[in-house]
Design an enzyme around this catalytic site. Structure first.
Site, mmCIF file in Angstrom:
data_model
loop_
_atom_site.group_PDB
_atom_site.id
_atom_site.type_symbol
_atom_site.label_atom_id
_atom_site.label_comp_id
_atom_site.label_asym_id
_atom_site.label_seq_id
_atom_site.Cartn_x
_atom_site.Cartn_y
_atom_site.Cartn_z
ATOM 1 N N ALA A 58 0.811 -1.217 0.000
ATOM 2 C CA ALA A 58 0.000 0.000 0.000
ATOM 3 C C ALA A 58 0.844 1.267 0.000
ATOM 4 O O ALA A 58 1.790 1.397 0.779
ATOM 5 C CB ALA A 58 -0.929 -0.002 1.211
ATOM 6 N N GLN A 100 -0.576 -0.272 -5.388
ATOM 7 C CA GLN A 100 -1.793 -0.190 -4.584
ATOM 8 C C GLN A 100 -1.840 1.157 -3.882
ATOM 9 O O GLN A 100 -0.867 1.557 -3.239
ATOM 10 C CB GLN A 100 -1.841 -1.317 -3.555
ATOM 11 C CG GLN A 100 -3.176 -1.404 -2.817
ATOM 12 C CD GLN A 100 -3.175 -2.474 -1.744
ATOM 13 O OE1 GLN A 100 -2.492 -2.329 -0.731
ATOM 14 N NE2 GLN A 100 -3.939 -3.533 -1.945
ATOM 15 N N TYR A 172 -9.302 -0.118 5.933
ATOM 16 C CA TYR A 172 -8.753 1.211 5.676
ATOM 17 C C TYR A 172 -9.860 2.156 5.188
ATOM 18 O O TYR A 172 -11.027 1.807 5.160
ATOM 19 C CB TYR A 172 -7.581 1.119 4.710
ATOM 20 C CG TYR A 172 -6.426 0.336 5.292
ATOM 21 C CD1 TYR A 172 -5.877 0.695 6.528
ATOM 22 C CD2 TYR A 172 -5.898 -0.782 4.656
ATOM 23 C CE1 TYR A 172 -4.830 -0.030 7.094
ATOM 24 C CE2 TYR A 172 -4.853 -1.512 5.212
ATOM 25 C CZ TYR A 172 -4.333 -1.133 6.436
ATOM 26 O OH TYR A 172 -3.305 -1.851 6.997
ATOM 27 N N ARG A 224 -9.658 -3.732 -4.373
ATOM 28 C CA ARG A 224 -9.590 -4.820 -3.396
ATOM 29 C C ARG A 224 -10.649 -4.625 -2.323
ATOM 30 O O ARG A 224 -10.854 -3.509 -1.835
ATOM 31 C CB ARG A 224 -8.198 -4.893 -2.744
ATOM 32 C CG ARG A 224 -7.961 -6.250 -2.061
ATOM 33 C CD ARG A 224 -6.553 -6.411 -1.549
ATOM 34 N NE ARG A 224 -6.238 -7.834 -1.410
ATOM 35 C CZ ARG A 224 -5.337 -8.312 -0.570
ATOM 36 N NH1 ARG A 224 -4.656 -7.508 0.231
ATOM 37 N NH2 ARG A 224 -5.103 -9.610 -0.513
#
Length: 368
Positions: A58, A100, A172, A224
């Site tokens: 990430a 990502q 998140y 995702r």
């Protein structure tokens, strides 16, 4: 049945040479400000051979979205040169490179944010030990964060990446807006599933606007998603099926389900006849390819996932067995790492930040 070595052309026009994808994993290898390190570039390059694509760990789109120390950032144009080196190193192995992009929301702390308070959809702390109570984002901050995802996409394009994956999983910020636990808003960004989806929809619009404006080549956008939450109230599998319906009809290239085991069964009594991945695959109706993931270590695991997905993401196995994809292609299954990962961390060569992170996870020990 789909074979792992079959190529796949995504909606955007990007073709992956096979169905194997390196899963995005936290490695804590970046500099303090989120700039890519030489060790990080080598780490991805060492694992790229034989894969269709690598999805990086990430990368935060705003400084206030940083989730942990050593995290990759794509929040500033000054990061582009090193990000370009990273994408080029992956391409040199014949593999596509996706980054990502995310915002941690309430899943961070003041120490990580240099004293700044965390933010989220609402001022509700995550149900975990030591969690700090975030500040509810203002409408202006929401709009700024939406733009930040678009800006991050522009930087990924300029750095030479082949795509971005929006991290809407693992609790998140994107997931926080969709969750009735973390989102108690009463304005247009809260309420029912449609209101809680609004932020996600605006982020998608921002990302695709950047693609349309800046991409001079085919460019992938994936998403995702985590299928369920344990919180009460929280995301239930019916909510996720509704979300998949929105994603299914979007411009996305793929959906990536986040699971710790590919054969995991839903908590909901209504969806326990088959693994979660089977229900998700069915919900996508063949309109979007699915990336399956969760504990893939062997050829049989790969084949099992491809029963209900078009692509397979491999995480920890590639972390400790960098040439695993090559072994799979060459039929060298006996040479694949098979010991528990908590043992592998002690003898597989890893750079210091990555070893410390992995050792702390598996052994509860960090070098000082």
């Amino acid at each position: 049945m789909t074979n792992f070595d079959d190529s796949i052309e995504l909606k955007s026009g990007v073709t992956l040479r096979n169905r194997l994808v390196m899963s995005p994993m936290t490695t804590e290898q970046s500099f303090f400000n989120g700039t890519v390190t030489r060790g990080e570039i080598e780490y991805y390059a060492d694992r790229a051979t034989g894969l269709g694509a690598i999805i990086t760990g990430a990368a935060n789109v705003q400084d206030g979205g940083k989730g942990w120390q050593g995290e990759l950032s794509i929040a500033h144009d000054t990061m582009i040169p090193e990000l370009t080196e990273l994408a080029s190193a992956i391409h040199a192995r014949g593999t596509k490179a996706f980054v990502q992009i995310f915002h941690a929301g309430r899943m961070t702390n003041r120490a990580t944010l240099s004293g700044e308070q965390t933010v989220s959809a609402s001022a509700v702390a995550a149900p975990r030990p030591g969690a700090e109570t975030p500040r509810a984002m203002t409408i202006a901050e929401i709009h700024a964060t939406v733009r930040a995802f678009g800006d991050a996409t522009r930087r990924a394009i300029q750095a030479g990446f082949d795509g971005v994956e929006l991290h809407g999983a693992n609790t998140y910020l994107l997931q926080q807006f969709f969750s009735p636990h973390s989102n108690r808003r009463t304005d247009e960004y809260g309420g029912d599933v449609s209101g809680r989806y609004r932020f996600i929809g605006e982020v998608l619009d921002s990302v695709f606007a950047a693609v349309d404006q800046y991409a001079d080549r085919s460019f992938v956008v994936g998403y995702r998603v985590s299928p369920e939450e344990f919180e009460e109230p929280g995301i239930r599998f019916d909510d996720t099926l509704w979300l998949l319906g929105q994603l299914r009809d979007s411009r996305l290239d793929y959906v990536h389900i986040s699971l710790n085991s590919y054969d995991r069964v839903a908590r909901s009594d209504d969806y326990q006849d088959r693994p979660i991945i089977a229900y998700v695959h069915e919900a996508l109706q063949g309109k979007l390819p699915l990336i399956g993931v969760g504990g893939v270590r062997t050829r049989q695991d790969v084949n099992n996932v491809l029963q209900d997905a078009e692509m397979v993401a491999v995480g920890q196995q590639l972390l400790y067995d960098p040439t695993w994809a090559v072994k799979l292609a060459q039929g060298a299954d006996d040479a694949m790492l098979s010991v528990p990962f908590k043992e592998a961390v002690e003898f597989v060569p890893l750079n210091t930040p990555l070893y410390n992170f992995a050792a702390a996870r598996y052994r509860g020990r960090v070098n000082i």
